[in-house]
Design an enzyme around this catalytic site. Structure first.
Site, short mmCIF file in Angstrom:
data_model
loop_
_atom_site.label_atom_id
_atom_site.label_comp_id
_atom_site.label_asym_id
_atom_site.label_seq_id
_atom_site.Cartn_x
_atom_site.Cartn_y
_atom_site.Cartn_z
N LYS A 196 0.84 -1.19 0.00
CA LYS A 196 0.00 0.00 0.00
C LYS A 196 0.88 1.26 0.00
CE LYS A 196 -3.68 2.14 2.79
NZ LYS A 196 -4.54 1.99 3.99
N SER A 201 -9.02 3.48 3.09
CA SER A 201 -7.95 3.99 2.26
C SER A 201 -7.20 2.93 1.45
CB SER A 201 -6.94 4.77 3.11
OG SER A 201 -6.30 3.94 4.06
N SER A 260 -9.97 1.29 7.17
CA SER A 260 -9.30 1.37 5.87
C SER A 260 -8.95 0.03 5.24
CB SER A 260 -8.02 2.21 5.99
OG SER A 260 -8.35 3.57 6.11
#
Length: 479
Positions: free
Chosen positions: A75, A152, A176
């Site tokens: 990520k 996210s 997230s």
């Protein structure tokens, strides 16, 4: 190896082929890169691609760990890796480089997970949709390109759902991992506070709210990944309760009857879409069929609006830290175009935030942990919707306009069931059990007591076996 075979197998199944010598690390990396080249552009899910370099890494890779040599994605959250810069979705932080790996990055590789790119995030990872201007456009939901992939970890969830990788790195400081897992129809587990290392450069994220993990298409891949990364780290400020010898092996234990409480309503009367309620009802029915005791309940009072403000305060303080650190390194002033409007307003808000208010906000998280721990004394698990609505249309929660606090209050009506469990530190997972007639996933959340990932994983695996989802692979299309 054919791409269609690669897509239908989870990480452990691919590792088994590697162990038998039926495929090589380079074969698998070539499949992942082909699929990424074909599918990621429509999704806008990847950044910092290192395709040729990663093929060379795979070619020279010495198989090791549970996964041996599986293509993987990191990520764009700032998890340090010397091969991959990061931006946290921000033009201000673009191309941040690292001189050493984070502890977690090393553990991923020791497990046999080979990164070849990063996945897109909203700016500073502070939105439940992934629409950062730095990325040149939104990250799209692989099931409906007019909708958000969540955030996210939106790029990670989209890439897993599209079959580019069987599992990918994610992080969760307010939903997230679970929000994008629900939006994209994959499995996402947020672990207990202190379960996964955050060092060596820091000890906590967002006042103890944030933790790292993976998103996957199978529960067993998540269990195996947790076995590989969840070990104490010297000097860490938090320590989760002792873990079993192997989360993966525990999935083979005879099932135990659990007492499960079902939530259909949300805090503060936030409306819950009928599709989300129906998904929970379906999951509750499956739990009863599996022999569990299922009872009706409702969330305990945690003064939700005050928690939303506390969450916003801690995020604003972290915006200030990130921005001022970068400005201190570059020696440049902050320009209006450096940050998206909501994040810029959050920076100004954070600069004016009294220290006592920040500390009181962290103390509120701890109080919520005590409330929810007391509530859980009578239950093994909570069953709730993952989200209050179906995946949002793009633009509905944009950081392109508005004030920071107004934005955070809107977020709190979408991920209502998520962030409180970051405050309490409890493990929680989103399961893609139900799909609408239009083909959209509807996530169901399973929450366990603090430190009891084994219960969450075991119940998840039972539900996965009762209503499988692994065969669903999205083929993205342009909007």
């Amino acid at each position: 190896m054919r791409d269609n075979e690669y897509q239908r197998l989870d990480g452990l199944a691919l590792a088994d082929l590697l162990a038998r010598g039926e495929v090589s690390a380079e074969d698998l990396m070539a499949c992942a890169i082909r699929l990424a080249s074909e599918r990621a552009p429509a999704l806008n899910a990847l950044c910092y691609e290192r395709y040729e370099e990663s093929l060379a890494v795979a070619r020279a890779w010495r198989q090791a760990g549970t996964f041996r040599a599986i293509p993987f994605l990191l990520k764009d959250s700032g998890l340090a890796h010397t091969r991959f810069p990061s931006s946290l979705g921000s033009r201000l932080l673009n191309d941040t480089a690292y001189v050493r790996n984070a502890t977690l990055a090393d553990r991923f590789e020791a497990a046999g997970l080979i990164p070849f790119a990063r996945t897109t995030v909203p700016e500073f990872c502070m939105a439940p949709t992934t629409e950062a201007q730095r990325n040149g456009g939104p990250t799209r939901n692989p099931w409906d390109p007019t909708r958000s992939s969540g955030g996210s970890s939106g790029g990670a969830a989209a890439a897993v759902a599209a079959g580019i990788v069987p599992l990918a790195h994610g992080s969760d400081g307010g939903g997230s991992i679970r929000i994008p897992a629900a939006a994209c129809g994959v499995y996402g587990l947020k672990v207990s506070r202190g379960r996964v290392p955050m060092g060596p450069s820091r000890g906590e994220g967002w006042g103890g709210l944030a933790t790292d993990g993976v998103l996957s298409r199978s529960v067993r891949d998540t269990a195996a990944a947790l076995d590989a990364i969840a070990a104490p780290e010297p000097g860490a400020p938090y320590a989760a309760p002792a873990a079993p010898a192997s989360y993966l092996q525990r999935l083979s234990d005879p099932p135990r009857k659990r007492r499960i409480v079902v939530w259909r309503s949300a805090w503060s009367g936030v409306p819950v879409a009928p599709e989300c309620v129906a998904a929970v009802e379906r999951a509750a029915a499956l739990c009863r069929e599996l022999g569990h005791e299922v009872v009706e309940g409702a969330p305990p009072d945690i003064e939700y609006e005050a928690f939303v403000l506390a969450h916003a305060n801690v995020l604003a303080g972290n915006i200030v830290l990130s921005v001022d650190t970068r400005l201190g390194i570059t020696g440049q002033p902050l320009h209006d175009q450096d940050l998206e409007p909501v994040l810029r307003q959050g920076y100004d808000y954070g600069k004016a935030l009294p220290a006592a208010q920040y500390i009181a906000s962290v103390n509120r998280f701890h109080a919520i942990g005590r409330i929810l721990d007391g509530y859980m004394a009578g239950y093994d698990a909570i069953l709730s919707p993952s989200l209050t609505q179906l995946p949002l249309k793009l633009g509905e929660l944009s950081t392109a306009s508005g004030t920071f606090l107004d934005f955070r209050r809107k977020v709190a009506t979408y991920g209502t069931f998520a962030a409180a469990f970051n405050a309490s530190g409890q493990p929680a997972a989103s399961l893609p059990l139900v799909w609408t007639e239009a083909g959209l996933p509807v996530g169901v959340q399973v929450v366990g007591r603090y430190g009891r990932e084994d219960v969450v994983l075991a119940l998840s695996a039972q539900l996965e076996a009762a209503q499988p989802w692994a065969g669903r692979i999205a083929v993205p299309r342009m909007a």
